[in-house]
Design an enzyme around this catalytic site. Structure first.
Site, PDB file in Angstrom:
ATOM      1  N   CYS A 130      28.129  75.185  43.343  1.00  0.00           N
ATOM      2  CA  CYS A 130      26.734  75.481  43.030  1.00  0.00           C
ATOM      3  C   CYS A 130      26.332  74.862  41.690  1.00  0.00           C
ATOM      4  O   CYS A 130      26.220  73.661  41.579  1.00  0.00           O
ATOM      5  CB  CYS A 130      26.500  76.993  43.066  1.00  0.00           C
ATOM      6  SG  CYS A 130      24.758  77.412  43.217  1.00  0.00           S
ATOM      7  N   GLU A 148      33.657  81.565  46.948  1.00  0.00           N
ATOM      8  CA  GLU A 148      34.214  82.768  46.311  1.00  0.00           C
ATOM      9  C   GLU A 148      33.478  84.033  46.744  1.00  0.00           C
ATOM     10  O   GLU A 148      33.950  85.144  46.504  1.00  0.00           O
ATOM     11  CB  GLU A 148      34.218  82.607  44.778  1.00  0.00           C
ATOM     12  CG  GLU A 148      32.903  82.874  44.063  1.00  0.00           C
ATOM     13  CD  GLU A 148      31.881  81.749  44.191  1.00  0.00           C
ATOM     14  OE1 GLU A 148      32.136  80.795  44.944  1.00  0.00           O
ATOM     15  OE2 GLU A 148      30.813  81.841  43.543  1.00  0.00           O
ATOM     16  N   HIS A 189      28.876  79.070  48.215  1.00  0.00           N
ATOM     17  CA  HIS A 189      29.780  79.829  47.343  1.00  0.00           C
ATOM     18  C   HIS A 189      30.995  80.331  48.116  1.00  0.00           C
ATOM     19  O   HIS A 189      30.961  81.443  48.654  1.00  0.00           O
ATOM     20  CB  HIS A 189      29.047  81.044  46.775  1.00  0.00           C
ATOM     21  CG  HIS A 189      28.084  80.715  45.689  1.00  0.00           C
ATOM     22  ND1 HIS A 189      28.437  80.664  44.362  1.00  0.00           N
ATOM     23  CD2 HIS A 189      26.766  80.436  45.731  1.00  0.00           C
ATOM     24  CE1 HIS A 189      27.382  80.356  43.630  1.00  0.00           C
ATOM     25  NE2 HIS A 189      26.354  80.210  44.433  1.00  0.00           N
TER      26      HIS A 189
END
Ligand code: ADP
Ligand code: MG
Lengths: 208, 92, 720, 92
Positions: free
Chosen positions: A86, A182, A180
């Protein structure tokens, strides 16, 4: 394996990123924007957020930090892998470590949602879902980057050219992606597909 | 930074906009709105960012050089943007 | 003195001060004795609320205790600023509420919002909605605090009078919590943005009706800087962990004046402020403006001298400006100095203890009585009604809003929006989940503020219960018209009593809150809008219950049964379909509430329960419709449980809103029903999830058609 | 909208920026960066938006009127912003 998680002023996804890396067996450490030498790390993670408020343009101001200077020499030495998620991707593009640029979404709004993607790594294609959360995530480039693309949107959320969501540099040592991973790692409600991305990075590192 | 006695101050005005081959989505959206509101059929909007600021330099030439540096390296990204200096003059 | 402090207050001030205030002091009193800062009309009433069991209700934010942690949460209104400048108004609202949490040394981890607008069909309203939404997006996302839940309500009473209530929640280990009271002999530091002219006079502005011409109000616009806020959060948390740092407070309404005077008043000591020390954004700013500026992104700290160097070091690390602006000492005065000259010295108990009005006794006006006695004789055919309700702005998906807000940042978010009635955070430090939600029921509060506010609190309660959470405490925001009006006095007092009684019965305290009066313009006022924000707890080893259905799910209604005699006053369908507001509001059944909670929890533990949702706006069909659309699943069943019902009665049975009901689903019909029978739970079998149509009592609707509206109605309205 | 035969086209350029009394948070942040990078001590950065577009009108006066309307009602928010017309000329 040792990973650095970069924290600029305004970065805000470092905690999740670190936790995901650690769950994948990395020894991790936060480093700040003044870090001048990154040689101790096998892998540098630029995590999401709004570095320096993303003023002027996302990732622009972060480019002028000692840390990004040291990324250049890290690349030159071919020390390890750099990954930008990002805002990290935006910084890598602004710093011209990756080709192209990320500009305002076609919908002119911030977009936060789960999106279907096609992961294309080493010839095997796979459908995964990852959350995106950005306002400037539309990928633009000139020329041909297709052989470096490893992640494409199946439902383009931002107008990215050729549905590109993530790609490598030409040496496959620097990778950037808008979604993302994560955030799709710890919780069934958002899935576990993020692990696929961390696996790729780990495989890249093993490749040496 | 050492500010020399002989430094002068200049006022700069700059426009940074998307290159012509990059779709100007904001512009297109204003076009659409003007059309819908029956104000303008085909306004062909282009948008950009405007910056005004002060720079110090020894003379106009070095001010120009500094300004070009700021514009190309900091205010724009040549992959997608171009810049135009619309004003640079000494501040008295 | 300025016109906005009335003559009586002026006399009161002179009497207590035993002299005439000087020019500067006039400004101080105008701000601190304003409704917004001084709670003049609400203070006596708020004391009635049930605070028992809450943690630090007198601080910047109160909270509840979970293990060795405090969970702090509070709601704040930014209605007036949003009416003038929606983008900055919403952004600085978020900024403000974050600081209240932060001041306790709690890391802010979640945001919620409760937004009320007129229908999005005019240019002005769209401007407000887009601005507010983007303000929340740009500010909250950039600070890295996830926006996990909230509500949006549309009603024409909010035309030009939008309500923007934002809530923040934060976590702190109990032994690290910092309070706001000064102590003697401390240095006082102001950290953050340089003080400028932004927002000067905001407190006074929020304490009166909106002027007709927006441009008259422009001086009050506060400007938010989310990047600086992010830095301020990190710096504050580091500073508050230092030895020698004693207390902290944010600079909100009436800026430096309000924060430092309150800290001194609470700490029972004198404070001397040196204006020359305050770092300023511009020259030529008057002493009173420095005192009242509402420049955002500032915090005040009181600390021992030894801690000063460390504090400045942290400020520097985060590229924030800081200045030591004064000190505290034994005494009871608030002193302002400039160039070593004393500009003002006033006793704190005069400055910070404004005159308070009594609202009571209050009377139910003829107008309210008339509304309550009205009977709804209107009706329409069911096909049209369903189509209309299915495309009600008040029932369709809020996707357009929440997809602009990062609901995932921070690594704690546990569920996606609209998959349950609450936002859920993982709280591994205490091996639990915490959930939050916000609710308002303006229509019911308009008809019956006492029951309306109870039902609002219970709606939040049921949102938590249906997701499997034990309710712990709540915050509230009381949005009303001018407190000078008799109707407003009445509904304000009754709302507070409703909240109190309901909170006592549920054994769930209020922990914090906010009051916003003067939400009225010429000839126009908002409905009493009591907004509740609630917090709940769930063991981390238990599943969060979702609201979504799956194919073959069997659907049941549990709780109170609706019939032709039920009170459905304030139901959405009457307003939206029939343009009717009137009748009696239904009363909750507290005993049954508790039984239903236990039922849901024990069905979950027995793994019989698949999903649960509380029945709220839109009644049984409205609730079913929302879940079916979200789950993209058809339904076949029977919803009308009276013989020979005509259209009027059918509407009531399908859409009528009564209290104390849930819709649940199971794949295990037999065990579920035997549990109901054994435990004497009132229930009704509604039907089964099957196919791609919604079918009941001889009616049939294409799911795909309804769902298209459900998903895209707001986007189409707002982006066009 | 009926487009009359006699309509002419005009090219307009406009800058919309924050009013002087409104804090420019982006500008402040760029100031800090320029200082940190030792490029400029006190750049006093102000930021704004630039628009270029076409409008049709019968003559210059009505073009001006239309332009002012577009600027004040669509392109700027007068509570916090001001606009400046930097160019308006007929397109041949
Ligand atoms: N409706 C309410 N219910 C409970 N507590 C309230 C209510 N309104 C205000 N309070 C409490 O009064 C105190 C002062 O509130 P306020 O002036 O809004 O604080 P701040 O200036 O920090 O925002 C806080 O502790 C707040 O929680
Ligand atoms: Mg406070």
């Amino acid at each position: 394996m040792k990973a650095a998680v970069v924290v600029f002023l305004g970065t805000n996804c470092q905690v999740e990123t670190k936790a995901a890396l650690e769950a994948y067996g990395f020894e991790t450490k936060y480093v700040d924007s003044n870090t001048k030498n990154l040689d101790e790390f096998d892998c540098i993670f630029l995590s999401g957020g709004f570095s320096y408020g993303d003023y002027l343009r996302s990732g622009r101001i972060a480019k002028f930090t000692p840390l990004v200077e040291s990324l250049y020499s890290y690349v030159e030495k071919q020390r390890g892998v750099i990954a930008g998620i990002c805002n990290g991707f935006q910084i890598l593009c602004e710093a011209h470590l990756l080709p192209g640029a990320l500009i305002e979404n076609d919908c002119l709004k911030f977009v936060c949602k789960n999106t279907p993607l096609e992961l294309d790594f080493n010839g095997t294609k796979k459908k995964i879902n990852l959350p995106v959360a950005h306002r400037e995530g539309k990928y633009f480039y000139r020329g041909d980057v297709s052989e470096f693309v490893f992640l494409r949107y199946l439902k383009n959320p931002n107008g990215s050219k050729d549905n590109i969501a993530g790609l490598y540099d030409n040496k496959k040592r620097i990778m950037g992606l808008m979604p993302h991973p994560e955030r799709a790692f710890f919780n069934e409600n958002f899935g576990f597909d993020g692990r696929e991305i961390f696996k790729i990075i780990k495989d890249e590192l093993k490749r040496g | 930074m050492i500010i020399l006695k002989s430094m002068k101050n200049y006022a700069a005005k700059v426009i940074v906009s998307l290159r012509d081959d990059v779709k100007d989505t904001q512009g297109l959206s204003v076009d659409k709105m003007l059309k819908r509101l029956n104000i303008e059929e085909n306004a062909n909007f282009r948008t950009g960012k405007f910056y005004s600021f002060k720079i110090s330099a020894q003379n106009l030439d070095s001010a120009k050089e500094k300004l070009n540096f700021i514009c190309s390296e900091i205010l724009s990204n040549k992959v997608v943007e171009k810049y135009e200096i619309i004003d640079l003059k000494e501040l008295k | 003195m300025s016109s906005s402090v009335d003559e009586n207050l002026k006399k009161e001030i002179e009497k207590r001060l035993k002299r005439t205030p000087n020019e500067l002091e006039n400004h101080l009193f105008e701000a601190l004795w304003s409704e917004h800062c001084g709670y003049l009309h609400s203070k006596k009433q708020l004391k009635k609320l049930n605070f028992k069991g809450s943690l630090l209700p007198d601080e910047n934010s109160g909270g509840v205790k979970i293990g060795n942690h405090g969970v702090f949460f509070k709601v704040e209104s930014h209605n007036h600023p949003c009416a003038i400048e929606p983008y900055q108004g919403a952004a600085t609202g978020i900024g403000g509420i974050i600081r209240d949490i932060l001041a306790l040394n709690a890391r802010p981890v979640a945001l919620l919002n409760s937004l009320k607008f007129a229908y999005p069909d005019t240019k002005e309203t769209k401007h407000i909605i887009n601005g507010v939404t983007k303000g929340i997006s740009d500010y909250g996302n950039s600070c890295g605090i996830s926006d996990i839940a909230g509500e949006v309500i549309f009603d024409e009473c909010y035309k030009d009078l939008p309500l923007v209530n934002v809530m923040a929640a934060g976590l702190a280990p109990l032994d690290k919590v910092k309070l706001s009271a000064f102590r003697e002999d401390l240095e006082v530091v102001l950290l953050g943005s340089a003080t400028g002219l932004d927002g000067v006079g905001g407190a006074a502005f929020a304490s009166k009706k909106l002027a007709k011409n927006k441009n008259e109000e422009k001086i009050h616009v506060q400007i938010g800087d989310p990047f600086v806020k992010k830095l301020l959060i990190e710096a504050t948390l580091e500073i508050l962990d230092l030895d020698g740092v004693v207390s902290c407070q944010d600079c909100g309404a009436a800026g430096l004046l309000s924060s430092t005077s309150e800290m001194a008043y609470k700490g029972k000591c004198s404070f001397e402020l040196e204006l020359d020390k305050v770092h300023l954004a511009q020259k030529n700013i008057e002493p009173w403006q420095i005192m009242l500026s509402e420049t955002q992104e500032r915090m005040v700290f009181a600390l021992k001298k030894e801690a000063l160097p460390e504090v400045f070091k942290i400020a520097q690390k985060y590229e924030l400006e800081a200045s030591c602006i004064g000190r505290t000492f034994k005494g009871s005065n608030y002193i302002i100095k400039k160039d070593s000259k004393i500009l003002s010295s006033t006793p704190l108990d005069v400055l910070c203890n404004p005159y308070c009005y009594d609202l009571e006794p209050v009377f139910e006006s003829d107008e309210i009585k008339y509304l309550k006695d009205k009977k709804c004789e209107l009706f329409m055919d069911i096909e049209t009604a369903v189509e209309k309700m299915a495309s009600s702005y008040n029932l369709v998906s809020r996707k357009w809003f929440y997809e602009q807000w990062d609901y995932l940042v921070g690594g704690r978010s546990y569920v996606a929006p609209e998959s349950t009635g609450v936002g859920v955070l993982k709280f591994e430090e205490e091996n639990c989940f915490v959930a939050f939600c916000m609710d308002t029921n303006p229509l019911m509060c308009a008809l019956d503020p006492y029951l309306g506010s109870q039902n609002t609190l219970l709606e939040s309660y049921r949102n938590l219960v249906s997701s499997g959470f034990e309710p712990l405490g709540f915050t509230n925001c009381l949005n009303f018209a001018s407190p000078k009006g008799d109707d407003t006095k009445y509904s304000f007092v009754k709302s507070i009593e409703g909240l109190r009684d309901c909170s006592l019965k549920l054994n769930t305290p209020v922990v914090s809150g906010n009051v916003s009066f003067y939400n009225e313009a010429k000839d126009k006022k908002i409905y009493p809008s009591v907004t509740v924000g609630m917090c709940g707890f769930l063991d981390i080893n238990k599943p969060v219950i979702k609201s979504g259905f799956a194919m073959q799910d069997e659907i049941y209604l549990i709780g109170k049964m609706i019939n032709k005699n039920s009170n459905v006053g304030g139901s959405l369908y009457q307003k939206e379909l029939l343009d009717f507001l009137g009748g009696s509001v239904d009363e909750p059944d507290f005993e049954l509430e508790d039984i239903l909670k236990k039922t849901i929890f024990s069905l979950r533990d027995k793994k019989i329960l698949k999903s649960a949702v509380d029945v709220s706006k839109g009644g049984i069909l409205g609730t079913l419709f929302r879940v079916l659309c979200a789950s993209n699943i058809g339904f076949v069943g029977k919803l009308i449980n009276e013989e020979n019902a005509d259209d009027k009665l059918k509407l009531k049975l399908l859409f009528g809103e009564i209290q104390t009901r849930y819709i649940i689903s199971t794949q295990n019909k037999k065990e579920l029903e035997s549990y109901f029978v054994e435990n004497n739970i009132p229930y009704l079998y509604l039907g089964k999830c099957i196919g791609d149509k919604i079918k009941f009592d001889g009616y049939e609707f294409e799911l795909a058609k309804l769902r298209e509206k459900y998903l895209n109605l707001l986007q189409n309205a707002l982006e066009d």
